[in-house]
Design a protein around this motif. Structure first.
Motif, PDB file in Angstrom:
ATOM      1  N   ILE A  52       0.864  -1.180   0.000  1.00  0.00           N
ATOM      2  CA  ILE A  52       0.000   0.000   0.000  1.00  0.00           C
ATOM      3  C   ILE A  52       0.898   1.226   0.000  1.00  0.00           C
ATOM      4  O   ILE A  52       1.653   1.449   0.955  1.00  0.00           O
ATOM      5  N   THR A  53       0.824   2.009  -1.058  1.00  0.00           N
ATOM      6  CA  THR A  53       1.593   3.254  -1.118  1.00  0.00           C
ATOM      7  C   THR A  53       0.684   4.374  -1.595  1.00  0.00           C
ATOM      8  O   THR A  53      -0.333   4.144  -2.262  1.00  0.00           O
ATOM      9  N   TRP A  54       1.078   5.605  -1.278  1.00  0.00           N
ATOM     10  CA  TRP A  54       0.228   6.768  -1.553  1.00  0.00           C
ATOM     11  C   TRP A  54       1.160   7.942  -1.773  1.00  0.00           C
ATOM     12  O   TRP A  54       1.809   8.416  -0.838  1.00  0.00           O
ATOM     13  N   ASP A  55       1.299   8.387  -3.007  1.00  0.00           N
ATOM     14  CA  ASP A  55       2.248   9.432  -3.370  1.00  0.00           C
ATOM     15  C   ASP A  55       1.522  10.575  -4.085  1.00  0.00           C
ATOM     16  O   ASP A  55       0.506  10.364  -4.750  1.00  0.00           O
ATOM     17  N   ILE A  56       2.075  11.764  -3.955  1.00  0.00           N
ATOM     18  CA  ILE A  56       1.513  12.932  -4.637  1.00  0.00           C
ATOM     19  C   ILE A  56       2.109  13.019  -6.036  1.00  0.00           C
ATOM     20  O   ILE A  56       3.322  13.159  -6.191  1.00  0.00           O
ATOM     21  N   GLY A  57       1.252  12.914  -7.037  1.00  0.00           N
ATOM     22  CA  GLY A  57       1.690  12.978  -8.420  1.00  0.00           C
ATOM     23  C   GLY A  57       1.246  14.269  -9.081  1.00  0.00           C
ATOM     24  O   GLY A  57       0.590  15.119  -8.467  1.00  0.00           O
ATOM     25  N   ASP A  58       1.592  14.410 -10.336  1.00  0.00           N
ATOM     26  CA  ASP A  58       1.212  15.610 -11.079  1.00  0.00           C
ATOM     27  C   ASP A  58      -0.273  15.633 -11.407  1.00  0.00           C
ATOM     28  O   ASP A  58      -0.863  16.699 -11.593  1.00  0.00           O
ATOM     29  N   GLN A  59      -0.882  14.451 -11.495  1.00  0.00           N
ATOM     30  CA  GLN A  59      -2.312  14.362 -11.786  1.00  0.00           C
ATOM     31  C   GLN A  59      -3.017  13.649 -10.636  1.00  0.00           C
ATOM     32  O   GLN A  59      -3.530  12.543 -10.772  1.00  0.00           O
ATOM     33  N   GLY A  60      -3.036  14.316  -9.488  1.00  0.00           N
ATOM     34  CA  GLY A  60      -3.670  13.747  -8.317  1.00  0.00           C
ATOM     35  C   GLY A  60      -2.708  12.900  -7.510  1.00  0.00           C
ATOM     36  O   GLY A  60      -1.499  12.890  -7.746  1.00  0.00           O
ATOM     37  N   PHE A  61      -3.248  12.190  -6.536  1.00  0.00           N
ATOM     38  CA  PHE A  61      -2.456  11.334  -5.674  1.00  0.00           C
ATOM     39  C   PHE A  61      -2.467   9.918  -6.251  1.00  0.00           C
ATOM     40  O   PHE A  61      -3.515   9.404  -6.659  1.00  0.00           O
ATOM     41  N   ASP A  62      -1.298   9.305  -6.284  1.00  0.00           N
ATOM     42  CA  ASP A  62      -1.135   8.000  -6.919  1.00  0.00           C
ATOM     43  C   ASP A  62      -1.144   6.896  -5.866  1.00  0.00           C
ATOM     44  O   ASP A  62      -0.297   6.875  -4.973  1.00  0.00           O
ATOM     45  N   MET A  63      -2.080   5.978  -6.009  1.00  0.00           N
ATOM     46  CA  MET A  63      -2.209   4.887  -5.047  1.00  0.00           C
ATOM     47  C   MET A  63      -1.781   3.570  -5.647  1.00  0.00           C
ATOM     48  O   MET A  63      -2.072   3.261  -6.806  1.00  0.00           O
ATOM     49  N   VAL A  64      -1.087   2.772  -4.824  1.00  0.00           N
ATOM     50  CA  VAL A  64      -0.867   1.361  -5.115  1.00  0.00           C
ATOM     51  C   VAL A  64      -1.562   0.578  -4.025  1.00  0.00           C
ATOM     52  O   VAL A  64      -1.291   0.764  -2.832  1.00  0.00           O
ATOM     53  N   LEU A  65      -2.504  -0.254  -4.415  1.00  0.00           N
ATOM     54  CA  LEU A  65      -3.229  -1.112  -3.479  1.00  0.00           C
ATOM     55  C   LEU A  65      -3.143  -2.535  -4.018  1.00  0.00           C
ATOM     56  O   LEU A  65      -3.924  -2.950  -4.859  1.00  0.00           O
ATOM     57  N   SER A  66      -2.153  -3.269  -3.536  1.00  0.00           N
ATOM     58  CA  SER A  66      -1.863  -4.591  -4.078  1.00  0.00           C
ATOM     59  C   SER A  66      -2.952  -5.602  -3.741  1.00  0.00           C
ATOM     60  O   SER A  66      -3.553  -5.558  -2.660  1.00  0.00           O
ATOM     61  N   GLY A  67      -3.167  -6.514  -4.659  1.00  0.00           N
ATOM     62  CA  GLY A  67      -4.088  -7.612  -4.406  1.00  0.00           C
ATOM     63  C   GLY A  67      -3.583  -8.583  -3.350  1.00  0.00           C
ATOM     64  O   GLY A  67      -4.335  -9.457  -2.895  1.00  0.00           O
ATOM     65  N   GLN A  68      -2.330  -8.413  -2.926  1.00  0.00           N
ATOM     66  CA  GLN A  68      -1.773  -9.272  -1.878  1.00  0.00           C
ATOM     67  C   GLN A  68      -2.136  -8.798  -0.476  1.00  0.00           C
ATOM     68  O   GLN A  68      -1.824  -9.479   0.510  1.00  0.00           O
ATOM     69  N   VAL A  69      -2.767  -7.624  -0.360  1.00  0.00           N
ATOM     70  CA  VAL A  69      -3.069  -7.069   0.959  1.00  0.00           C
ATOM     71  C   VAL A  69      -3.929  -8.005   1.812  1.00  0.00           C
ATOM     72  O   VAL A  69      -3.600  -8.258   2.981  1.00  0.00           O
ATOM     73  N   PRO A  70      -5.040  -8.558   1.302  1.00  0.00           N
ATOM     74  CA  PRO A  70      -5.850  -9.434   2.162  1.00  0.00           C
ATOM     75  C   PRO A  70      -5.068 -10.620   2.707  1.00  0.00           C
ATOM     76  O   PRO A  70      -5.189 -10.956   3.898  1.00  0.00           O
ATOM     77  N   THR A  71      -4.248 -11.241   1.866  1.00  0.00           N
ATOM     78  CA  THR A  71      -3.450 -12.383   2.334  1.00  0.00           C
ATOM     79  C   THR A  71      -2.472 -11.965   3.406  1.00  0.00           C
ATOM     80  O   THR A  71      -2.322 -12.637   4.439  1.00  0.00           O
ATOM     81  N   ALA A  72      -1.803 -10.828   3.200  1.00  0.00           N
ATOM     82  CA  ALA A  72      -0.829 -10.339   4.187  1.00  0.00           C
ATOM     83  C   ALA A  72      -1.505 -10.003   5.508  1.00  0.00           C
ATOM     84  O   ALA A  72      -0.990 -10.326   6.587  1.00  0.00           O
ATOM     85  N   VAL A  73      -2.662  -9.353   5.440  1.00  0.00           N
ATOM     86  CA  VAL A  73      -3.398  -9.015   6.658  1.00  0.00           C
ATOM     87  C   VAL A  73      -3.823 -10.290   7.383  1.00  0.00           C
ATOM     88  O   VAL A  73      -3.674 -10.409   8.614  1.00  0.00           O
ATOM     89  N   GLY A  74      -4.341 -11.240   6.635  1.00  0.00           N
ATOM     90  CA  GLY A  74      -4.779 -12.493   7.243  1.00  0.00           C
ATOM     91  C   GLY A  74      -3.645 -13.225   7.935  1.00  0.00           C
ATOM     92  O   GLY A  74      -3.796 -13.723   9.055  1.00  0.00           O
ATOM     93  N   GLN A  75      -2.501 -13.289   7.292  1.00  0.00           N
ATOM     94  CA  GLN A  75      -1.353 -13.977   7.881  1.00  0.00           C
ATOM     95  C   GLN A  75      -0.885 -13.294   9.156  1.00  0.00           C
ATOM     96  O   GLN A  75      -0.551 -13.956  10.149  1.00  0.00           O
ATOM     97  N   ALA A  76      -0.865 -11.975   9.138  1.00  0.00           N
ATOM     98  CA  ALA A  76      -0.415 -11.229  10.315  1.00  0.00           C
ATOM     99  C   ALA A  76      -1.365 -11.421  11.485  1.00  0.00           C
ATOM    100  O   ALA A  76      -0.942 -11.648  12.628  1.00  0.00           O
TER     101      ALA A  76
END
Length: 357
Positions: free
Chosen positions: A235-259
């Motif tokens: 999960i990343t959130w950066d300020i770009g030239d055309q709005g804020f750029d998000m990365v929301l990986s499809g691996q997040v649910p698995t990582a959250v579940g494992q943790a």
């Protein structure tokens, strides 16, 4: 002995326009590859979301101050960050005032508010929402103000944590907490299915809360942060030239579940938790939490209802869930709230319903 601290009450607000179905049509049309279009529609049907709200009137009746998203998000010329921030500055105070009106602070309560904490990761301007809140409510201009920015979906947990610290050190003071996000301002033009799907879940909303030493609502017992190793790119959130750029990986649910499975004993070791306020980052995230903690059927119903009715509103979302649970919680019931965000980190809070609520 440190004072006990309570989340007295919560008020929530959204914009008027439900744009979910209009966005599905819009995004489907933006994708050019037929397989991506078909998969997008399939994922939209399975998202668990039926409504999301935005000031960007993608569909419906337009007034003189409305923004037509078909004009705002034109193919080949999506708006620059400055244009998006101009709309944030226009609409954020309107949404905040709606939530503050519903919080309905009495004159005595306003006099006791000595601290204002605002969380937002979708827009900034200065003087900002903290000043707007002070002016709108007629608070003492000397109140202390704190802005918590760019922490993403778990920012509300950090705001409540700070509010608890304040009240424990100054028991006569109250803290006004505002969580406001306009996520729909940051749609990106893309042919990457994953990027388009990430915006399928996001909506806009605001929560306003009062935290004090008065024994009503939820007692804020303790907080804990769990950072997941080797997941900082999910999960990343950066300020770009055309709005804020998000990365929301499809691996997040698995990582959250494992943790959570690895820390399961910390949450359910004695079976005393009856109330679960889990940030609905998406249907798959809620499924992962439910499975990892072996929760009974229906334990996350409040989270699923908020996801269905509003989508993921970043930092405001878990407060919508807590507000829903607060309406029906019984005295003495123990609860656990959690939200996930960049790091990848799970911010958690233990609470108990006050006897007087």
């Amino acid at each position: 002995m440190a004072s006990r601290v309570y989340l007295e009450r919560i008020a929530t607000a959204t914009f008027d326009s439900d744009v979910h179905e209009a966005f599905v049509r819009y995004a489907h049309g933006m994708l050019r590859e037929e397989r991506s279009r078909a998969l997008f529609l399939r994922m939209a049907e399975r998202s668990g979301i039926t409504a999301r709200y935005s000031p960007l009137f993608i569909d419906g009746t337009h007034g003189p101050t409305d923004v037509d998203a078909y004009e705002f998000y034109q193919s080949g010329s999506f708006p620059a960050t400055a244009q998006r921030m101009a709309l944030y500055k226009q609409f954020a105070p309107v949404l905040m005032r709606r939530a503050l009106d519903r919080l309905a602070l009495s004159q005595e309560e306003r006099q006791r508010v000595r601290h204002v904490i605002v969380t937002s990761c979708t827009g900034f301007y200065a003087p900002g929402l903290d000043f707007d809140a002070v002016d709108y409510l007629g608070l003492d201009p000397s109140v202390e103000r704190t802005m918590i920015g760019f922490m993403g979906c778990y920012a509300a947990m950090n705001a409540l944590k700070q509010a608890r610290h304040i009240v424990r050190s100054e028991p006569d003071d109250s803290v006004l907490v505002i969580n406001l996000e306009i996520c729909t301002l940051h749609l990106q033009e893309s042919q990457e299915l994953g990027e388009v799907l990430s915006f399928l879940v996001f909506g806009d909303g605001c929560a306003a809360s009062l935290v004090s030493a008065r024994p009503t609502g939820f007692e804020l017992e303790s907080f804990r942060a769990i950072r997941l190793e080797n997941t900082s790119n999910l999960i990343t959130w950066d300020i770009g030239d055309q709005g804020f750029d998000m990365v929301l990986s499809g691996q997040v649910p698995t990582a959250v579940g494992q943790a959570l499975e690895a820390h399961r004993k910390d949450f359910v070791h004695d079976g005393s938790v009856a109330l679960w306020a889990v940030h609905p980052g998406g249907r798959s995230v809620l499924d992962a939490v439910e499975d990892a903690l072996a929760l009974p059927t229906g334990a996350l119903q409040a989270s699923r209802d908020v996801l269905r009715q509003y989508g993921n509103m970043s930092s405001a979302t878990v407060m919508f869930v807590l507000e829903s649970i607060m309406r029906t919680a019984r005295a003495g019931q123990r609860g656990c709230a959690m939200a996930f965000g960049p790091g990848l980190t799970a911010e958690t809070m233990n609470f108990v319903t006050a006897p007087q609520s």
